[in-house]
Design a protein around this motif. Structure first.
Motif, PDB file in Angstrom:
ATOM      1  N   ASN A  19      36.222  64.485  74.667  1.00  0.00           N
ATOM      2  CA  ASN A  19      35.813  65.283  73.504  1.00  0.00           C
ATOM      3  C   ASN A  19      35.278  64.385  72.406  1.00  0.00           C
ATOM      4  N   TYR A  49      35.625  59.960  67.231  1.00  0.00           N
ATOM      5  CA  TYR A  49      35.985  59.782  65.815  1.00  0.00           C
ATOM      6  C   TYR A  49      37.225  58.881  65.683  1.00  0.00           C
ATOM      7  N   LEU A  73      40.322  72.349  75.323  1.00  0.00           N
ATOM      8  CA  LEU A  73      40.003  72.069  73.915  1.00  0.00           C
ATOM      9  C   LEU A  73      38.697  72.767  73.506  1.00  0.00           C
ATOM     10  N   LYS A  74      37.676  72.631  74.345  1.00  0.00           N
ATOM     11  CA  LYS A  74      36.380  73.217  73.985  1.00  0.00           C
ATOM     12  C   LYS A  74      36.447  74.749  74.057  1.00  0.00           C
ATOM     13  N   TYR A 108      38.574  80.525  68.986  1.00  0.00           N
ATOM     14  CA  TYR A 108      38.929  80.799  67.577  1.00  0.00           C
ATOM     15  C   TYR A 108      37.694  80.934  66.715  1.00  0.00           C
ATOM     16  N   GLY A 128      25.863  71.473  74.570  1.00  0.00           N
ATOM     17  CA  GLY A 128      27.014  70.566  74.622  1.00  0.00           C
ATOM     18  C   GLY A 128      28.243  71.225  75.224  1.00  0.00           C
ATOM     19  N   GLY A 129      29.362  70.524  75.156  1.00  0.00           N
ATOM     20  CA  GLY A 129      30.604  71.011  75.759  1.00  0.00           C
ATOM     21  C   GLY A 129      31.042  72.328  75.145  1.00  0.00           C
ATOM     22  N   VAL A 130      31.241  72.353  73.836  1.00  0.00           N
ATOM     23  CA  VAL A 130      31.622  73.596  73.167  1.00  0.00           C
ATOM     24  C   VAL A 130      30.458  74.582  73.235  1.00  0.00           C
ATOM     25  N   GLY A 155      32.358  70.235  62.841  1.00  0.00           N
ATOM     26  CA  GLY A 155      32.270  68.897  63.417  1.00  0.00           C
ATOM     27  C   GLY A 155      31.234  68.070  62.694  1.00  0.00           C
ATOM     28  N   ARG A 205      35.817  74.785  56.826  1.00  0.00           N
ATOM     29  CA  ARG A 205      35.829  73.589  57.666  1.00  0.00           C
ATOM     30  C   ARG A 205      37.029  73.741  58.607  1.00  0.00           C
ATOM     31  N   PRO A 206      36.873  74.533  59.701  1.00  0.00           N
ATOM     32  CA  PRO A 206      38.015  74.850  60.553  1.00  0.00           C
ATOM     33  C   PRO A 206      38.322  73.755  61.577  1.00  0.00           C
ATOM     34  N   SER A 207      39.574  73.735  62.013  1.00  0.00           N
ATOM     35  CA  SER A 207      39.997  72.798  63.060  1.00  0.00           C
ATOM     36  C   SER A 207      40.871  73.546  64.069  1.00  0.00           C
ATOM     37  N   GLU A 235      27.812  59.727  72.891  1.00  0.00           N
ATOM     38  CA  GLU A 235      27.234  59.409  71.577  1.00  0.00           C
ATOM     39  C   GLU A 235      25.713  59.312  71.631  1.00  0.00           C
ATOM     40  N   ARG A 259      23.822  61.225  73.231  1.00  0.00           N
ATOM     41  CA  ARG A 259      23.325  62.589  73.486  1.00  0.00           C
ATOM     42  C   ARG A 259      22.812  62.736  74.915  1.00  0.00           C
ATOM     43  N   GLY A 281      27.191  70.061  78.644  1.00  0.00           N
ATOM     44  CA  GLY A 281      28.424  70.706  79.106  1.00  0.00           C
ATOM     45  C   GLY A 281      29.609  69.774  78.943  1.00  0.00           C
TER      46      GLY A 281
HETATM   47  N1  LIG Z   1      36.814  71.654  64.572  1.00  0.00           N
HETATM   48  C1  LIG Z   1      37.186  71.878  65.802  1.00  0.00           C
HETATM   49  O1  LIG Z   1      38.154  72.599  66.041  1.00  0.00           O
HETATM   50  C2  LIG Z   1      36.439  71.246  66.932  1.00  0.00           C
HETATM   51  C3  LIG Z   1      36.912  71.363  68.239  1.00  0.00           C
HETATM   52  C4  LIG Z   1      36.127  70.844  69.279  1.00  0.00           C
HETATM   53  C5  LIG Z   1      34.935  70.201  69.012  1.00  0.00           C
HETATM   54  N2  LIG Z   1      34.555  70.070  67.708  1.00  0.00           N
HETATM   55  C6  LIG Z   1      33.262  69.432  67.381  1.00  0.00           C
HETATM   56  O2  LIG Z   1      32.260  70.100  68.090  1.00  0.00           O
HETATM   57  C7  LIG Z   1      31.223  69.199  68.417  1.00  0.00           C
HETATM   58  C8  LIG Z   1      30.933  69.308  69.885  1.00  0.00           C
HETATM   59  O3  LIG Z   1      31.956  68.655  70.623  1.00  0.00           O
HETATM   60  P1  LIG Z   1      31.748  68.351  72.157  1.00  0.00           P
HETATM   61  O4  LIG Z   1      32.899  67.491  72.553  1.00  0.00           O
HETATM   62  O5  LIG Z   1      31.500  69.617  72.878  1.00  0.00           O
HETATM   63  O6  LIG Z   1      30.441  67.447  72.138  1.00  0.00           O
HETATM   64  P2  LIG Z   1      28.980  67.812  72.670  1.00  0.00           P
HETATM   65  O7  LIG Z   1      28.471  69.019  71.925  1.00  0.00           O
HETATM   66  O8  LIG Z   1      28.986  67.866  74.132  1.00  0.00           O
HETATM   67  O9  LIG Z   1      28.169  66.536  72.229  1.00  0.00           O
HETATM   68  C9  LIG Z   1      27.634  66.395  70.964  1.00  0.00           C
HETATM   69  C10 LIG Z   1      26.196  66.926  70.894  1.00  0.00           C
HETATM   70  O10 LIG Z   1      25.812  66.956  69.527  1.00  0.00           O
HETATM   71  C11 LIG Z   1      24.417  66.792  69.450  1.00  0.00           C
HETATM   72  N3  LIG Z   1      24.093  65.776  68.438  1.00  0.00           N
HETATM   73  C12 LIG Z   1      23.241  65.957  67.411  1.00  0.00           C
HETATM   74  N4  LIG Z   1      23.130  64.862  66.691  1.00  0.00           N
HETATM   75  C13 LIG Z   1      23.909  63.932  67.260  1.00  0.00           C
HETATM   76  C14 LIG Z   1      24.191  62.554  66.954  1.00  0.00           C
HETATM   77  N5  LIG Z   1      23.644  61.940  65.899  1.00  0.00           N
HETATM   78  N6  LIG Z   1      25.029  61.894  67.767  1.00  0.00           N
HETATM   79  C15 LIG Z   1      25.595  62.494  68.817  1.00  0.00           C
HETATM   80  N7  LIG Z   1      25.369  63.794  69.135  1.00  0.00           N
HETATM   81  C16 LIG Z   1      24.543  64.513  68.372  1.00  0.00           C
HETATM   82  C17 LIG Z   1      23.920  66.355  70.825  1.00  0.00           C
HETATM   83  O11 LIG Z   1      23.267  67.472  71.417  1.00  0.00           O
HETATM   84  P3  LIG Z   1      21.675  67.640  71.208  1.00  0.00           P
HETATM   85  O12 LIG Z   1      21.045  66.445  71.846  1.00  0.00           O
HETATM   86  O13 LIG Z   1      21.347  68.907  71.859  1.00  0.00           O
HETATM   87  O14 LIG Z   1      21.455  67.651  69.711  1.00  0.00           O
HETATM   88  C18 LIG Z   1      25.187  66.023  71.574  1.00  0.00           C
HETATM   89  O15 LIG Z   1      25.067  66.235  72.953  1.00  0.00           O
HETATM   90  C19 LIG Z   1      31.664  67.825  67.922  1.00  0.00           C
HETATM   91  O16 LIG Z   1      31.107  67.602  66.636  1.00  0.00           O
HETATM   92  C20 LIG Z   1      33.165  67.985  67.799  1.00  0.00           C
HETATM   93  O17 LIG Z   1      33.728  67.128  66.867  1.00  0.00           O
HETATM   94  C21 LIG Z   1      35.277  70.574  66.687  1.00  0.00           C
END
Ligand SMILES: NC(=O)c1ccc[n+]([C@@H]2O[C@H](COP(=O)([O-])OP(=O)(O)OC[C@H]3O[C@@H](n4cnc5c(N)ncnc54)[C@H](OP(=O)(O)O)[C@@H]3O)[C@@H](O)[C@H]2O)c1
Length: 326
Positions: free
Chosen positions: A43, A48, A124-125, A131, A152-154, A240, A264-266, A314, A316, A320
């Motif tokens: 994730n 981070y 997690l995703k 939510y 992406g994953g989420v 995020g 800004r949810p978590s 990181e 990109r 998924g």
């Molecule tokens: N608050 C919460 O509860 C919570 C829970 C889970 C995840 N999250 C957040 O949700 C986001 C997605 O998580 P994920 O694990 O599923 O990751 P992910 O979406 O699979 O990967 C991140 C994607 O963000 C895009 N992106 C845009 N600018 C970027 C940059 N400068 N560096 C890296 N990626 C960039 C890329 O897609 P493109 O190439 O298509 O732009 C990349 O594939 C993350 O920000 C994560 O922290 C938050």
């Protein structure tokens, strides 16, 4: 003591800080079980912690929040889990391990019909999608939403789930291949935000009205444009910061654009009680078992090669979900 392995880091930094280390694992303490992990979910939050944007509680640190496996030992005062149970979790540090102890309060049972690998890929995703769509904003057939990083994953889970809820789903993605992938996973419209002005396209798609809610996990690079995609009184859900943190946010920005809301949810605040965790996991298992949401494990790496997995996430390069296999 059980001899096993984990991946830890002794200083924060780039993907090279990880070490694959030998561990002597103590028997599970009161309230804990020991599990042998089948798979670990990768994730963005792991990045981070590794790079120091989120504070690590101690060093060396074993990061990772998500995994699934089989219970191999049960500590005192654990009522609900037995040796041999198939379990999964999304909120306990220390996932980058072959075997581990974990407080039972983080665990849910994985239903028959869901593979442990799939569970590790979605907890997690998938609970995040749950939510965000059900509780941060109540998405339904009238909702028009924008979800960034749709491939992406989420993003792939959220697109399918939002479609199942009947919403009009607009996504963004960073390449033409990702646009196609998102379109095949619930999105009605997907904007390539590397080559197109996404605010203009959202205005066009919505006939000038804007969307009810923007789900923004990008942070710096999409701010404040995400606010410009909203209807008056719309919701900015900033969940995020894949491109870095948002700076210079002021409440006046919400007033100027028509009484917007921002949150800004978590995930961890939305599964804080046992009941919330069990309910969120059940909603996720149900939507996956009904085939409304498919879980795409598009990358798999040996746990030892987690540095490579982080570098790809990181850069990109992933779509998924990504799994680490112990
Ligand atoms: N608050 C919460 O509860 C919570 C829970 C889970 C995840 N999250 C957040 O949700 C986001 C997605 O998580 P994920 O694990 O599923 O990751 P992910 O979406 O699979 O990967 C991140 C994607 O963000 C895009 N992106 C845009 N600018 C970027 C940059 N400068 N560096 C890296 N990626 C960039 C890329 O897609 P493109 O190439 O298509 O732009 C990349 O594939 C993350 O920000 C994560 O922290 C938050």
């Amino acid at each position: 003591m059980t001899k096993t392995h984990a991946v830890s880091f002794s200083k924060t930094g780039g993907p090279e800080v990880f070490d694959y280390v030998d561990i002597d694992l103590a028997p599970p303490a009161a309230g804990e079980v020991q599990i042998r992990q089948a798979a670990i979910g990768l994730n963005f939050i792991d990045v981070y912690f590794r790079n120091g944007s989120y504070k690590v509680p101690h060093l060396p640190f074993v990061t990772g929040k998500e995994g699934a496996g089989t219970v191999t030992a049960v500590g005192p005062d654990v009522a609900d889990f037995r040796i041999g149970d198939r379990v999964a979790y999304a909120s306990a540090d220390g996932a980058y391990s072959v075997e581990r102890n974990i407080e039972a309060r983080h665990l849910v049972h994985v239903p028959d019909g869901i593979e442990l690998e799939t569970a590790a890929a979605m907890m997690l995703k998938g609970m995040t999608a749950e939510y965000l769509l059900n509780r941060t904003f109540k998405v339904g057939p009238q909702t028009v939403l924008l979800f960034h990083a749709a491939a992406g994953g989420v993003g792939l889970i959220a697109g399918q789930w939002a479609k199942a809820l009947g919403a009009t789903v607009i996504g963004t993605a960073g390449s033409e291949e990702k646009v196609e992938l998102a379109l095949a996973h619930g999105y009605n419209h997907v904007i390539n935000y590397k080559s197109e002005d996404f605010v203009g396209r959202v205005r066009e798609i919505t006939g000038g009205k804007g969307v009810d809610v923007v789900y923004d996990s990008i942070g710096r690079d999409t701010f404040p444009q995400s606010l410009d995609c909203l209807k008056p009184r719309g919701l900015f859900a900033s969940f995020g910061q894949s491109s870095g943190p948002i700076e210079n946010f002021t409440l006046a920005m919400l007033a100027q654009r028509g009484s917007l809301f921002a949150t800004r949810p978590s995930l961890f605040a939305y599964i804080a009680t046992r009941q919330e965790l069990v309910d969120s996991a059940k909603a996720l298992f149900d939507v996956v078992q009904s085939n409304k949401v498919r879980i795409n494990v598009n990358q798999t790496y040996p746990l030892r090669e987690v540095g490579r997995a982080h570098a790809d996430l990181e850069a990109r390069k992933t779509t998924g979900t990504t799994l680490l296999i112990p």
